[in-house]
Every structure is written in C-alpha cells, then in structure tokens.
Design a protein around this motif. Structure first.
Motif, PDB file in Angstrom:
ATOM      1  N   LEU A   1      50.005 -22.322 -21.324  1.00  0.00           N
ATOM      2  CA  LEU A   1      50.436 -23.290 -20.322  1.00  0.00           C
ATOM      3  C   LEU A   1      50.698 -22.649 -18.960  1.00  0.00           C
ATOM      4  O   LEU A   1      50.875 -23.350 -17.976  1.00  0.00           O
ATOM      5  CB  LEU A   1      51.713 -24.005 -20.788  1.00  0.00           C
ATOM      6  N   ARG A   2      50.728 -21.328 -18.897  1.00  0.00           N
ATOM      7  CA  ARG A   2      50.985 -20.640 -17.631  1.00  0.00           C
ATOM      8  C   ARG A   2      49.794 -20.821 -16.694  1.00  0.00           C
ATOM      9  O   ARG A   2      48.644 -20.676 -17.112  1.00  0.00           O
ATOM     10  CB  ARG A   2      51.231 -19.151 -17.884  1.00  0.00           C
TER      11      ARG A   2
ATOM     12  N   SER B   1      55.544 -30.527 -20.610  1.00  0.00           N
ATOM     13  CA  SER B   1      56.883 -29.999 -20.366  1.00  0.00           C
ATOM     14  C   SER B   1      57.930 -30.797 -21.145  1.00  0.00           C
ATOM     15  O   SER B   1      58.830 -30.218 -21.756  1.00  0.00           O
ATOM     16  CB  SER B   1      57.182 -30.024 -18.874  1.00  0.00           C
TER      17      SER B   1
ATOM     18  N   TRP C   1      57.225 -19.645 -20.602  1.00  0.00           N
ATOM     19  CA  TRP C   1      56.347 -20.689 -21.124  1.00  0.00           C
ATOM     20  C   TRP C   1      55.367 -20.101 -22.126  1.00  0.00           C
ATOM     21  O   TRP C   1      55.078 -18.912 -22.118  1.00  0.00           O
ATOM     22  CB  TRP C   1      55.538 -21.321 -20.004  1.00  0.00           C
ATOM     23  N   ASP C   2      54.833 -20.970 -22.951  1.00  0.00           N
ATOM     24  CA  ASP C   2      53.729 -20.596 -23.820  1.00  0.00           C
ATOM     25  C   ASP C   2      52.596 -20.059 -22.946  1.00  0.00           C
ATOM     26  O   ASP C   2      52.306 -20.616 -21.882  1.00  0.00           O
ATOM     27  CB  ASP C   2      53.256 -21.835 -24.603  1.00  0.00           C
TER      28      ASP C   2
ATOM     29  N   ILE D   1      58.262 -19.412 -15.476  1.00  0.00           N
ATOM     30  CA  ILE D   1      56.947 -19.582 -16.090  1.00  0.00           C
ATOM     31  C   ILE D   1      56.694 -18.510 -17.149  1.00  0.00           C
ATOM     32  O   ILE D   1      56.026 -18.770 -18.141  1.00  0.00           O
ATOM     33  CB  ILE D   1      55.859 -19.601 -15.001  1.00  0.00           C
TER      34      ILE D   1
ATOM     35  N   SER E   1      60.855 -23.902 -11.538  1.00  0.00           N
ATOM     36  CA  SER E   1      59.667 -23.050 -11.694  1.00  0.00           C
ATOM     37  C   SER E   1      58.745 -23.241 -10.493  1.00  0.00           C
ATOM     38  O   SER E   1      58.880 -24.210  -9.727  1.00  0.00           O
ATOM     39  CB  SER E   1      58.919 -23.413 -12.977  1.00  0.00           C
TER      40      SER E   1
ATOM     41  N   HIS F   1      50.966 -32.133 -17.210  1.00  0.00           N
ATOM     42  CA  HIS F   1      51.949 -31.044 -17.229  1.00  0.00           C
ATOM     43  C   HIS F   1      53.362 -31.584 -17.437  1.00  0.00           C
ATOM     44  O   HIS F   1      54.181 -30.948 -18.066  1.00  0.00           O
ATOM     45  CB  HIS F   1      51.842 -30.162 -15.983  1.00  0.00           C
TER      46      HIS F   1
ATOM     47  N   SER G   1      57.574 -30.033 -24.853  1.00  0.00           N
ATOM     48  CA  SER G   1      58.090 -28.685 -25.106  1.00  0.00           C
ATOM     49  C   SER G   1      59.614 -28.692 -25.158  1.00  0.00           C
ATOM     50  O   SER G   1      60.225 -28.114 -26.052  1.00  0.00           O
ATOM     51  CB  SER G   1      57.597 -27.732 -24.025  1.00  0.00           C
ATOM     52  N   SER G   2      60.216 -29.376 -24.204  1.00  0.00           N
ATOM     53  CA  SER G   2      61.672 -29.477 -24.168  1.00  0.00           C
ATOM     54  C   SER G   2      62.198 -30.213 -25.398  1.00  0.00           C
ATOM     55  O   SER G   2      63.190 -29.808 -26.009  1.00  0.00           O
ATOM     56  CB  SER G   2      62.100 -30.199 -22.894  1.00  0.00           C
TER      57      SER G   2
ATOM     58  N   LYS H   1      64.098 -20.144 -17.505  1.00  0.00           N
ATOM     59  CA  LYS H   1      63.323 -21.325 -17.157  1.00  0.00           C
ATOM     60  C   LYS H   1      62.032 -20.980 -16.430  1.00  0.00           C
ATOM     61  O   LYS H   1      61.260 -21.852 -16.103  1.00  0.00           O
ATOM     62  CB  LYS H   1      64.154 -22.241 -16.266  1.00  0.00           C
TER      63      LYS H   1
END
Length: 189
Positions: free
Chosen positions: A103-104, A62, A99-100, A96, A135, A58, A65-66, A94
C-alpha cells in the motif's frame, strides 16, 4: 455503451452470495461494486450494493485496515476501548513506513505504475513525508481537497498558499509546483 467488468470475484455463505466487481463506467471512471444477494424463502433474491470509485480506494483500504487492526484486540482480556485509542494515538507509528508494503506509494508505483495510483499518492511521493498527525498521503489528500481535487487549480497555487498546510514548507511546495510545471510543459509540446 454499457459498463464493463474488468475483474470479478464471488463467494457464498449459506443463502447469501457476495459479488465484488471491478468495473469501468461509460465515462471511463473505474469503480468497485460490492453486492450482497440474499435468497429469500420464496426463492427470489434481495440485493443490496455499495459502489466505491477508484479515487476513494485508498480511503476504503485505510478504513478497512483500521477496522481489522481494531478487531485484533476485541477478544483480549482486560483490553478496553480506551487502551486501543491510547495504542493508536501514542504507541502506533502512523507513518507510511508502518503501512503494508503493497500500500506504500513508492512500492505501489514500482509494482503497478503511476496509472494505478491516486493523485494524492503521486503527490505524496513528491512531498516525501507528512507530519506527526498526518501521513504524506493524507496531507496530499488535504491539499487536493482544498482545490476541489483539480490539478489545474493546484498548479495555480503559489508557495504561500501551499505552505498554509501544516507539514508543507518551501521545499515541499516547490516539489509539487515543479512537477505540475513539467506536466504543463509536456502538454504544450
């Protein structure tokens, strides 16, 4: 006993070959091995590898993704690094929900089952939300980090010690402790 490949992907670009291997170690830990192999002029190969263990996936996702989010703005005219920092700290959600979907934690739990989730993701589902700066997954990771990642030590905590984390009060600490108590009872049956 040898490490076992669970899944593999590879691709090439010129004289470079890339291998992405999802493996299970002899101690049953799973990890991702990312290897780059460069063909040298003499026909031999130079290899370099990075290993990421499953409990850190994760963090890797993350970070990637960033990184990709930041890369989107690299070629925009008149867009400075300061603008990007401002967007990420003030203009972007920011939580959840931003998020995609894959990924949640809740969606991941439904799609893949609990076995495929980190302890932080599972605890995040119990606490439901983080706070303005963190998060639920990051908050859960912070709690786990404080107990060395050990669920047995987390189960020994009390409401007061869990409430020292910003974003965790009596309701969230109760949810965590109740789930760990249920797990303890299940193991003693």
């Amino acid at each position: 006993m040898k490490n076992c490949n669970l899944a593999t992907e590879n691709f090439s670009s010129g004289r470079r070959n890339y291998f992405l291997d999802f493996k299970r170690a002899v101690n049953d830990n799973r990890y991702l091995s990312i290897t780059r192999s460069d063909e040298l002029d003499d026909g031999s190969y130079k290899r370099s590898s990075v290993v990421v263990f499953e409990q850190d996936f994760h963090f890797l996702i993350s970070a990637m993704s960033s990184l990709f989010h930041s890369a989107v703005y690299l070629h925009q005219d008149n867009f400075s690094v300061a603008d990007l920092v401002h967007l990420r700290t003030h203009g972007a959600n920011k939580g959840i929900k931003s998020w995609d979907v894959n990924l949640r934690p809740r969606e991941k739990f439904i799609a893949l089952g609990g076995e495929q989730m980190s302890n932080a993701e599972l605890i995040a589902m119990l606490i439901g939300s983080g706070h303005s700066d963190v998060s639920a997954v990051d908050l859960a990771a912070n709690v786990l980090k404080a107990v060395g990642g050990r669920l047995d030590l987390l189960a020994a905590e009390d409401h007061k010690s869990l409430s020292r984390f910003k974003g965790i009060g009596i309701a969230k600490s109760s949810a965590i402790l109740a789930a760990l108590e249920l797990g303890r009872r299940m193991c003693s049956v």
